[in-house]
Structures are given as structure tokens and as C-alpha cells.
Enzyme design. Structure first.
Site, PDB file in Angstrom:
ATOM      1  N   ASP A  37     -17.287 -38.449  46.542  1.00  0.00           N
ATOM      2  CA  ASP A  37     -16.673 -39.323  45.539  1.00  0.00           C
ATOM      3  C   ASP A  37     -17.666 -40.352  45.012  1.00  0.00           C
ATOM      4  O   ASP A  37     -17.665 -40.683  43.834  1.00  0.00           O
ATOM      5  CB  ASP A  37     -15.475 -40.062  46.133  1.00  0.00           C
ATOM      6  CG  ASP A  37     -14.305 -39.117  46.339  1.00  0.00           C
ATOM      7  OD1 ASP A  37     -14.355 -37.987  45.794  1.00  0.00           O
ATOM      8  OD2 ASP A  37     -13.360 -39.496  47.054  1.00  0.00           O
ATOM      9  N   GLU A 114      -8.306  -5.961  51.371  1.00  0.00           N
ATOM     10  CA  GLU A 114      -8.339  -7.392  51.035  1.00  0.00           C
ATOM     11  C   GLU A 114      -6.947  -8.000  51.097  1.00  0.00           C
ATOM     12  O   GLU A 114      -5.983  -7.374  50.672  1.00  0.00           O
ATOM     13  CB  GLU A 114      -8.875  -7.543  49.598  1.00  0.00           C
ATOM     14  CG  GLU A 114     -10.185  -6.824  49.383  1.00  0.00           C
ATOM     15  CD  GLU A 114     -10.590  -6.710  47.911  1.00  0.00           C
ATOM     16  OE1 GLU A 114      -9.923  -7.328  47.043  1.00  0.00           O
ATOM     17  OE2 GLU A 114     -11.565  -5.981  47.630  1.00  0.00           O
ATOM     18  N   LYS A 116      -3.700  -9.616  49.976  1.00  0.00           N
ATOM     19  CA  LYS A 116      -3.118  -9.741  48.642  1.00  0.00           C
ATOM     20  C   LYS A 116      -2.683 -11.189  48.495  1.00  0.00           C
ATOM     21  O   LYS A 116      -1.715 -11.631  49.121  1.00  0.00           O
ATOM     22  CB  LYS A 116      -1.935  -8.784  48.459  1.00  0.00           C
ATOM     23  CG  LYS A 116      -1.401  -8.813  47.043  1.00  0.00           C
ATOM     24  CD  LYS A 116      -0.496  -7.632  46.771  1.00  0.00           C
ATOM     25  CE  LYS A 116      -0.119  -7.515  45.314  1.00  0.00           C
ATOM     26  NZ  LYS A 116       0.508  -8.702  44.759  1.00  0.00           N
ATOM     27  N   ASP A 118      -1.177 -14.536  47.201  1.00  0.00           N
ATOM     28  CA  ASP A 118       0.087 -14.761  46.494  1.00  0.00           C
ATOM     29  C   ASP A 118      -0.025 -15.967  45.565  1.00  0.00           C
ATOM     30  O   ASP A 118       0.489 -17.046  45.843  1.00  0.00           O
ATOM     31  CB  ASP A 118       1.204 -14.972  47.529  1.00  0.00           C
ATOM     32  CG  ASP A 118       2.568 -14.744  46.919  1.00  0.00           C
ATOM     33  OD1 ASP A 118       2.635 -14.309  45.749  1.00  0.00           O
ATOM     34  OD2 ASP A 118       3.570 -15.006  47.607  1.00  0.00           O
ATOM     35  N   ARG A 137      -3.140 -13.911  33.341  1.00  0.00           N
ATOM     36  CA  ARG A 137      -3.026 -12.466  33.180  1.00  0.00           C
ATOM     37  C   ARG A 137      -2.002 -12.116  32.095  1.00  0.00           C
ATOM     38  O   ARG A 137      -2.187 -11.168  31.341  1.00  0.00           O
ATOM     39  CB  ARG A 137      -2.607 -11.838  34.513  1.00  0.00           C
ATOM     40  CG  ARG A 137      -2.369 -10.355  34.436  1.00  0.00           C
ATOM     41  CD  ARG A 137      -1.996  -9.799  35.801  1.00  0.00           C
ATOM     42  NE  ARG A 137      -1.829  -8.374  35.739  1.00  0.00           N
ATOM     43  CZ  ARG A 137      -0.702  -7.766  35.383  1.00  0.00           C
ATOM     44  NH1 ARG A 137       0.348  -8.494  35.051  1.00  0.00           N
ATOM     45  NH2 ARG A 137      -0.626  -6.460  35.343  1.00  0.00           N
ATOM     46  N   TYR A 225     -11.842 -11.621  42.965  1.00  0.00           N
ATOM     47  CA  TYR A 225     -11.778 -10.305  43.607  1.00  0.00           C
ATOM     48  C   TYR A 225     -12.245  -9.139  42.745  1.00  0.00           C
ATOM     49  O   TYR A 225     -12.329  -8.025  43.231  1.00  0.00           O
ATOM     50  CB  TYR A 225     -10.396 -10.018  44.198  1.00  0.00           C
ATOM     51  CG  TYR A 225      -9.219 -10.260  43.266  1.00  0.00           C
ATOM     52  CD1 TYR A 225      -9.046  -9.529  42.119  1.00  0.00           C
ATOM     53  CD2 TYR A 225      -8.283 -11.226  43.590  1.00  0.00           C
ATOM     54  CE1 TYR A 225      -7.971  -9.753  41.288  1.00  0.00           C
ATOM     55  CE2 TYR A 225      -7.194 -11.456  42.761  1.00  0.00           C
ATOM     56  CZ  TYR A 225      -7.041 -10.723  41.613  1.00  0.00           C
ATOM     57  OH  TYR A 225      -5.987 -10.954  40.792  1.00  0.00           O
ATOM     58  N   LYS A 313       2.415  -3.943  50.822  1.00  0.00           N
ATOM     59  CA  LYS A 313       3.104  -5.227  50.955  1.00  0.00           C
ATOM     60  C   LYS A 313       3.593  -5.438  52.381  1.00  0.00           C
ATOM     61  O   LYS A 313       3.952  -4.483  53.075  1.00  0.00           O
ATOM     62  CB  LYS A 313       4.320  -5.277  50.003  1.00  0.00           C
ATOM     63  CG  LYS A 313       3.965  -5.065  48.539  1.00  0.00           C
ATOM     64  CD  LYS A 313       3.305  -6.273  47.915  1.00  0.00           C
ATOM     65  CE  LYS A 313       4.310  -7.289  47.470  1.00  0.00           C
ATOM     66  NZ  LYS A 313       4.949  -6.971  46.206  1.00  0.00           N
ATOM     67  N   CYS A 407      30.485 -40.267  49.050  1.00  0.00           N
ATOM     68  CA  CYS A 407      29.427 -39.985  50.020  1.00  0.00           C
ATOM     69  C   CYS A 407      30.017 -39.488  51.339  1.00  0.00           C
ATOM     70  O   CYS A 407      30.902 -40.132  51.902  1.00  0.00           O
ATOM     71  CB  CYS A 407      28.606 -41.248  50.255  1.00  0.00           C
ATOM     72  SG  CYS A 407      27.383 -41.039  51.558  1.00  0.00           S
ATOM     73  N   CYS A 410      29.369 -42.441  53.961  1.00  0.00           N
ATOM     74  CA  CYS A 410      29.913 -43.805  53.891  1.00  0.00           C
ATOM     75  C   CYS A 410      31.091 -43.932  52.930  1.00  0.00           C
ATOM     76  O   CYS A 410      31.618 -45.029  52.751  1.00  0.00           O
ATOM     77  CB  CYS A 410      28.818 -44.792  53.486  1.00  0.00           C
ATOM     78  SG  CYS A 410      28.312 -44.617  51.768  1.00  0.00           S
ATOM     79  N   CYS A 425      24.014 -41.326  46.445  1.00  0.00           N
ATOM     80  CA  CYS A 425      24.845 -42.394  46.988  1.00  0.00           C
ATOM     81  C   CYS A 425      24.095 -43.686  46.733  1.00  0.00           C
ATOM     82  O   CYS A 425      22.934 -43.812  47.105  1.00  0.00           O
ATOM     83  CB  CYS A 425      25.041 -42.182  48.495  1.00  0.00           C
ATOM     84  SG  CYS A 425      25.680 -43.648  49.316  1.00  0.00           S
ATOM     85  N   CYS A 430      24.400 -47.466  53.278  1.00  0.00           N
ATOM     86  CA  CYS A 430      24.888 -46.161  53.737  1.00  0.00           C
ATOM     87  C   CYS A 430      24.196 -45.777  55.052  1.00  0.00           C
ATOM     88  O   CYS A 430      22.961 -45.742  55.129  1.00  0.00           O
ATOM     89  CB  CYS A 430      24.607 -45.124  52.655  1.00  0.00           C
ATOM     90  SG  CYS A 430      24.906 -43.448  53.199  1.00  0.00           S
TER      91      CYS A 430
HETATM   92  S1  IVH Z   1      -7.195  -6.254  42.279  1.00  0.00           S
HETATM   93  C1  IVH Z   1      -6.879  -3.134  39.420  1.00  0.00           C
HETATM   94  N1  IVH Z   1      -7.292  -7.671  44.467  1.00  0.00           N
HETATM   95  O1  IVH Z   1      -2.158  -8.434  42.682  1.00  0.00           O
HETATM   96  C2  IVH Z   1      -6.953  -4.204  40.372  1.00  0.00           C
HETATM   97  N2  IVH Z   1      -5.444  -7.968  43.021  1.00  0.00           N
HETATM   98  O2  IVH Z   1      -0.480  -6.243  41.301  1.00  0.00           O
HETATM   99  C3  IVH Z   1      -5.994  -5.267  40.097  1.00  0.00           C
HETATM  100  N3  IVH Z   1      -3.850  -9.664  43.759  1.00  0.00           N
HETATM  101  O3  IVH Z   1      -2.039  -9.423  39.374  1.00  0.00           O
HETATM  102  C4  IVH Z   1      -6.169  -6.448  40.859  1.00  0.00           C
HETATM  103  N4  IVH Z   1      -4.921 -10.232  45.592  1.00  0.00           N
HETATM  104  O4  IVH Z   1      -2.684 -11.174  41.022  1.00  0.00           O
HETATM  105  C5  IVH Z   1      -6.595  -7.382  43.361  1.00  0.00           C
HETATM  106  N5  IVH Z   1      -7.524  -8.882  46.436  1.00  0.00           N
HETATM  107  C6  IVH Z   1      -6.843  -8.603  45.320  1.00  0.00           C
HETATM  108  C7  IVH Z   1      -5.632  -9.263  44.993  1.00  0.00           C
HETATM  109  C8  IVH Z   1      -4.959  -8.905  43.835  1.00  0.00           C
HETATM  110  C9  IVH Z   1      -3.854 -10.463  44.829  1.00  0.00           C
HETATM  111  C10 IVH Z   1      -2.781  -9.661  42.744  1.00  0.00           C
HETATM  112  C11 IVH Z   1      -3.263  -9.958  41.360  1.00  0.00           C
HETATM  113  C12 IVH Z   1      -2.672  -8.903  40.476  1.00  0.00           C
HETATM  114  C13 IVH Z   1      -1.701  -8.215  41.368  1.00  0.00           C
HETATM  115  C14 IVH Z   1      -1.708  -6.763  41.078  1.00  0.00           C
END
Ligand code: IVH
Length: 666
Positions: A37, A114, A116, A118, A137, A225, A313, A407, A410, A425, A430
Site C-alpha cells: 500500500d 482441471e 471446474k 465456479d 462470455r 485456463y 460435475k 415482532c 417483543c 422491528c 426488543c
Molecule cells: S475450458 C472449450 N477450463 O466451464 C473449453 N472451462 O461449460 C471451454 N470452466 O464457461 C472452457 N473451469 O466458465 C475450461 N478449467 C476450466 C474451467 C472452465 C471452469 C467453465 C467456464 C466455461 C464453462 C464451460
């Protein structure tokens, strides 16, 4: 002068870039946040003094420019694809079989497995190594231009390292860490705003802010990624590509793993599933990609998803159960929250029997009724949420849910101001609010009193020995030790913790009081401007509004809080029990100069380097000319034009001796 400034700006820019890279990409910082900082503020004040030297990709430009009217649509040069989903090892085996059938030979060269992530996918375009445009996207073909918002995210490099190609379109995920998400939600609640349902929504909501200054304040992160055209990078595999991205300055997920075969992929899936709750961010599965780019090219795309990848998933953390009742909880600020009482159901390893219904508008929107079969979800792996009723299962006996008019604690009438979602409230006596206030006071967001978690505060409250904050400081060992589940040791521990809490930092104390709209951040701001509780309690609305970061609601709430006799009596009782909040930045401590920007002029007995070092050690920043940011000028012998300038601008002028006293170096 300008050349000196130019040199220092270049130095600071490269240092800050390097430190951000170490922090966000290598996860290996070598300086503290405070030191970062300081460098940042030094750069900021230099750029203010020499605006023509401020580069477009300066780290200071990350604080957010002017707000936008609306987001501009941008077409992705190459579509951003989606992924096929799989839900079991069998689905994965089928994916591998299909690859082999399509290629007419086994997959060679392994897989990249990798997490996934979120969050939300974005594309970052770099021209000649410089960040040029960033977009969401969207539908995969067209997204929204969020360049100014993305620029505020420290993990996104503005300039690439190494020798980047003339055009590089990087893809990755914007996300928010769970801890940052929880902190943000606490702040939302403090300000009377709706909390976000999960880190993904919070990340999306924070990125899609027309005012980039808001995005800048949100703890957003990024993992890269992929790129739009992997071949153009000279890489031969996805794993190479991830390394290339990392070398170019992008953070990549540390749990990406090269797997030689499908068995290894399955192994990595189970290992990710077992650590997912310990990770600092949410992941909702694993993405498996054929590693060799040459094979990816042969496999190609089917409709909108590549044949060479699959998203495996994690099992959905959703289940159906019965909503058998609703409880109305009264919070610390009087907000009445409906809580669904559910038949216990196992979700993702945890038993869920309660879930928030947020407010009446949410209940109406989802059309939830008592007796309904409902779909529940552990959103973001933490807060269970009722998604919707299974309306087909209704038999007509279900009862609509309405927030009561009085409430539940109270019996005072509740109020729901026009345009607000929250019912409240307004009785400050309370008992439910009082209990919640006590829980907050002792909690981590308050004075963090060890041994006085929610359950124990409730116990003391119900036993009648803790009814208000000052009661805490009069708790007796003999009474505590005989309580159910206590004993001498717990009593002693708690009393020691309470004793320690008698000298809290003022900002912690202010936050602990639980004043509406005043959370940790505003409390810290207030402490800077009002170094004692007495000064704060007599501040006027105008004085409070003068503080950058304190808005009307907060100012009004503070004034009315301190105008109440009950508050003042409580504070008086606290003083009498020996409670004495101290400013965190009291003289001589490491932060004695926090928030100050100092200019040295004239000849001093300290060398300039020594003086600068002292300022930095005590949390201040240095400037070389008297800009608007400057708060103090230390004037030695023969101080000239800078002193005059400072006097005219009404800055605080210190002698060298006074300065040394401030940092207690004498
Ligand atoms: S590759 C063709 N790698 O998943 C490859 N996607 O359903 C497309 N996502 O919208 C993406 N982690 O937001 C890739 N390690 C990862 C990912 C990843 C999360 C999400 C991404 C994309 C969705 C695809």
C-alpha cells in the site's frame, strides 16, 4: 525534478507489478500488504503531481475510472465454447471410448484434469502484450465489454511478461474467494443491502457494475485456463499452454494436473472431491481435456462444445424435503428474517434442517407454502437455500407464508418501508435484538471474545446474567463456574478474555457496537477521523458526511445512535467498568502515520533516506511535492517555496522535532 520523478515512477511501477505478480500468480509474496500500500500511495501521489507521467497501464489505474452508461456488446472473434457434462465414472469412460472411436486409435499424450472453477468466464485480449479489451462470455458468441472493470482486478496483468505474440486472447474464470464473499456479505448486511446468494453471484454482480470503482472494491480473482487459438502460441499441449499462460503473468489453478490415462483422471477427480471444501474458492467439478493440441484439432467441435473435453460435475448438492414450518428470526438491527424449518435432509455430507427464506418478496416470488415439498440446495457449499416448491406434490393443505405484523420477540408492530425488502422491528428494547447485539459484540466481527460464541452468549442471556453489553464486564467467576457445562477453567478463561477486551482498538469497538450501517470498514474510517469515542459520539451529521466513505444512511444512523440516552448510559457504564477503547494508530505504534502523506523540505539532521524510512515504517506515505494528497510538511532550516505552498494550502507544518515525536524516535 521531472526526470527524477519519471525514474521513481518507473521504479515503483515495476516493483508494484512484480509484487502483484508474486502475490496473485506465484502465491509467494515477499512484502506485507501494508508495504504494498505504501508503494502504491507513493506512486499515486507522484502521478498526481506529474499527471503527464501517469501511464495507461500504471497499477494505480486499477482503482476504476468513470462509470459507464451501459455495457457495450462485443462479438468474440472466435466463439467461447461450452462443455458437455458428465456425472459419473461411467460417463467418463464413455467419453474416453468415444475419443478412441473418433480417432480410430487410443488417445496418446494423456489428459489435463482441471478443477471446474465456479465463477464466470471472460476473454482478455492483449495486443502487443498490453491489455486491450476484456469481455464476459455472454452467449459464447457475443459478450459485454467489461474492460474497465477487469482492469481493476489485480490478478489480471495489464502488460504481459516474456515475448507474447502480437495478439493473444486469453480465457479464464473470474471468481471470488469464499472468505472475501463472506466479508462482502457482512458488509452488505451492515449497509442494509441484500446479501449475495453465493460467491459466483457475488463475482458476477461485482464484475457487471457500471461503476468500475465498485468493482475495484470487490475481492475478485482470476485463473486463466485457455486461449482462443492455442496453436498460435507454439505450445503442443494444454499443460504446456497453462505453463505458457503462467509464464506470461497469469495465475493458473494450482490443482490443475497432468494425467497419463483415464484411471489417473478418475483418481484426481476423487482427490478434488475430497479437498473441495477446504479450497479457498468454489469448484463444481473437474474439466478433463485431451492434452495434445494436435489431437484436440483432429477431434474438433460438436455443436457448441469441443469433442476433446468434458466437465465431470460433482454430485448436485440438491435434494427434496418437506418445509414443515417457518420461524421468524429477529436480527441485531431488527430485520425479521423468515427461516424455513425442513425435515432433515443430507446434502453433500451435511444434514440440513433450516434454510433462509430471505424476505417476503423472495417467498412470494418462489410461491413457497408451509407443507410444500421443496427443492433445497447448499449454494456455494455453505448457505442452504430453498430453490422452489415441487408444486405437483401439493394436495391443497399447504398454508401461505406471511411475515407477521408484530415482532415475534417483543410484540411491537413491525414496519416495512416502501421500496425495501426487509421487514423490521423498530423497538430498540426488543429482547431478540438485544441478544443478537450481544452475540455480535462477542463474535469475530466484534471484540472476538474467546469462549463466548453464540451458544454461550445465549446461555448467559437466558440465565438472566447477561442482558446488556456492560453486564459482560461485571460477570462473576462464582456464577459462571456453576453454569451447566462450565466449570472453573472455562470461567477463568472467559474472564481473562473479557479482561483483555477492556482495551480494544477503537475501530473494533465501534464495529462491535453493531450500529446499523457501520461495519468494519466504516468503523476504521471513523477511527481515523475521531480518535476517541467521545469525539465520535458528539460528531454532527455534517462532520460525518465529510468523511470519504461515510454516506448519509451511516451518518444519520450514527447520530441517532449516540443521541439516545440508552446508548450514552451504556457507554458510561462501560467506562466505569474500565473499558477504554484505544486508537489503533496511537503514537509510537507501527501505524502512527497511517493515512498521512508527508513532504520533507529544508535541511534536516535526519538524512532524507532515514526520514523516508521512518515514515514508511509508521505507515505513512511520502510525496516529493505539495499535492492535494499531502497532509503534513516537515520543514527544516532554510525551507523555501514548498513551505510557503504548504502554509497557503493549510497543511500541517511540523518541525523536525515534532515529527520525531510523532514517530517516537526520540
Ligand atoms: S475450458 C472449450 N477450463 O466451464 C473449453 N472451462 O461449460 C471451454 N470452466 O464457461 C472452457 N473451469 O466458465 C475450461 N478449467 C476450466 C474451467 C472452465 C471452469 C467453465 C467456464 C466455461 C464453462 C464451460
Amino acid at each position: 525534478m521531472a526526470t527524477q520523478a519519471e525514474k521513481r515512477i518507473a521504479e515503483l511501477t515495476s516493483q508494484l507489478t512484480e509484487h502483484a505478480y508474486r502475490y496473485y500468480v506465484l502465491d509467494d509474496p515477499i512484502i506485507s500488504d501494508g508495504e504494498y500500500d505504501q508503494l502504491f500511495h507513493e506512486l499515486l501521489s507522484l502521478e498526481e503531481a506529474f499527471p503527464h507521467l501517469a501511464a495507461d497501464d500504471s497499477p494505480t489505474r486499477r482503482i476504476g475510472g468513470a462509470p459507464l452508461d451501459k455495457f457495450e456488446q462485443v462479438e468474440h472473434r472466435l466463439p467461447m465454447l461450452s462443455l458437455e457434462n458428465g456425472f459419473s465414472a461411467a460417463d467418463l469412460a464413455e467419453f474416453a471410448d468415444k475419443l478412441e472411436r473418433f480417432l480410430n486409435e487410443p488417445v496418446t499424450g494423456g489428459y489435463s484434469a482441471e478443477p471446474k472453477l465456479d465463477g464466470l468466464a471472460v476473454e482478455l485480449i492483449y495486443r502487443d502484450g498490453r491489455f486491450a479489451l476484456g469481455s464476459t462470455r455472454g452467449d459464447g458468441l457475443t459478450g459485454e465489454n467489461v474492460s474497465v472493470q477487469l482492469r481493476t482486478i489485480n490478478a489480471i496483468p495489464l502488460k504481459l511478461l516474456g515475448d507474447p505474440p502480437p495478439l493473444l486472447e486469453v480465457r479464464g474464470e473470474i471468481y471470488m474467494e469464499k472468505a472475501g464473499f463472506e466479508k462482502l456479505n457482512r458488509m452488505q448486511l451492515d449497509r442494509g443491502l441484500q446479501p449475495f446468494a453465493n460467491p459466483r453471484n457475488a463475482a458476477a454482480g461485482s464484475l457487471r457494475q457500471l461503476d468500475p470503482a465498485i468493482t475495484a472494491k470487490r475481492p475478485l480473482r482470476f485463473f486463466a485456463y485457455s486461449v482462443s487459438e492455442p496453436d498460435a502460441t507454439g505450445c503442443r499441449s494444454q499443460v504446456d499452454l497453462l505453463e505458457f499462460l503462467n509464464r506470461s503473468g497469469f495465475p493458473t489453478c494450482p490443482h490443475n494436473k497432468f494425467c497419463t490415462d483415464i484411471d489417473a483422471v478418475i483418481g484426481h477427480y476423487h482427490s478434488l472431491a475430497s479437498i473441495r471444501h477446504q479450497l479457498p474458492y468454489d469448484i463444481d467439478g473437474m474439466v478433463v481435456k485431451v492434452d495434445r493440441l494436435q489431437l484436440q484439432a483432429r477431434l474438433g467441435i460438436k455443436s457448441r462444445a469441443p469433442r476433446w473435453a468434458i466437465a465431470w460435475k460433482f454430485p448436485a448438492s440438491q435434494a427434496t424435503t418437506r418445509l414443515h414450518g417457518v420461524e421468524f428470526q429477529v436480527g441485531r438491527t431488527g430485520a425479521v428474517t423468515p427461516v424455513a424449518l425442513l425435515d432433515p435432509v443430507s446434502l453433500d455430507g451435511a444434514t440440513v434442517s433450516r434454510a433462509t427464506l430471505h424476505n417476503q418478496d423472495e417467498i412470494d416470488r418462489k410461491d413457497l407454502r408451509i407443507g410444500d415439498a421443496v427443492l433445497v440446495q447448499r449454494a456455494g457449499d455453505v448457505i442452504p437455500e430453498v430453490l422452489r416448491p415441487v408444486a405437483e406434490k401439493r394436495d391443497g393443505s399447504e398454508i401461505p407464508i406471511t411475515i407477521p405484523t408484530t415482532c415475534p420477540a417483543c410484540d411491537s408492530p413491525l414496519s416495512k418501508p416502501e421500496g425495501e425488502a426487509v421487514t423490521r422491528c423498530t423497538n430498540i428494547f426488543c429482547p431478540a435484538q438485544r441478544l443478537r447485539g450481544l452475540i455480535h459484540f462477542c463474535s469475530k466481527a466484534g471484540l472476538d471474545i474467546d469462549g463466548l460464541g453464540k451458544r454461550y452468549v445465549e446461555q448467559l442471556y437466558e440465565a438472566g446474567i447477561l442482558q446488556s453489553i456492560p453486564d459482560l464486564f461485571g460477570l462473576e467467576r462464582d456464577v459462571l463456574k456453576d453454569l451447566d457445562g462450565w466449570g472453573e477453567k472455562s470461567a477463568d478463561n472467559v474472564l481473562t478474555a473479557i479482561e483483555r477486551a477492556k482495551h480494544p482498538a477503537l475501530s473494533d469497538f465501534i464495529a462491535a457496537l453493531g450500529i446499523r450501517f457501520i461495519g468494519e470498514t466504516s468503523a476504521a474510517l471513523l477511527e481515523r477521523h475521531f480518535p476517541t469515542l467521545d469525539k465520535l459520539s458528539s460528531a454532527t451529521e455534517e462532520e460525518l458526511l465529510d468523511i470519504d466513505g461515510i454516506g448519509e444512511q451511516a451518518a444519520r444512523s450514527l447520530v441517532s445512535y449516540f443521541a439516545s440516552q440508552t446508548t450514552m448510559d451504556m457507554i458510561e457504564r462501560l467506562y466505569r467498568s474500565g473499558v477504554q477503547p484505544v486508537p489503533r494508530h496511537a503514537g509510537g505504534s507501527a501505524g502512527a502515520l497511517a493515512g498521512t502523506t508527508i513532504v520533507f523540505t529544508g535541511s534536516l539532521s535526519l538524512s532524507r533516506d532515514e526520514a523516508k524510512k521512518l515514515v514508511k515504517e509508521h505507515g505513512g506515505a511520502i510525496a516529493s511535492s505539495v499535492t492535494s494528497k499531502v497532509t503534513h510538511v516537515v520543514a527544516g532550516d532554510k525551507a523555501g517555496s514548498k513551505l510557503k505552498q504548504a502554509q497557503e494550502a493549510g497543511k500541517v507544518i511540523l518541525t523536525e522535532a515534532q515529527f520525531l515525536e510523532l514517530v517516537s524516535a526520540k
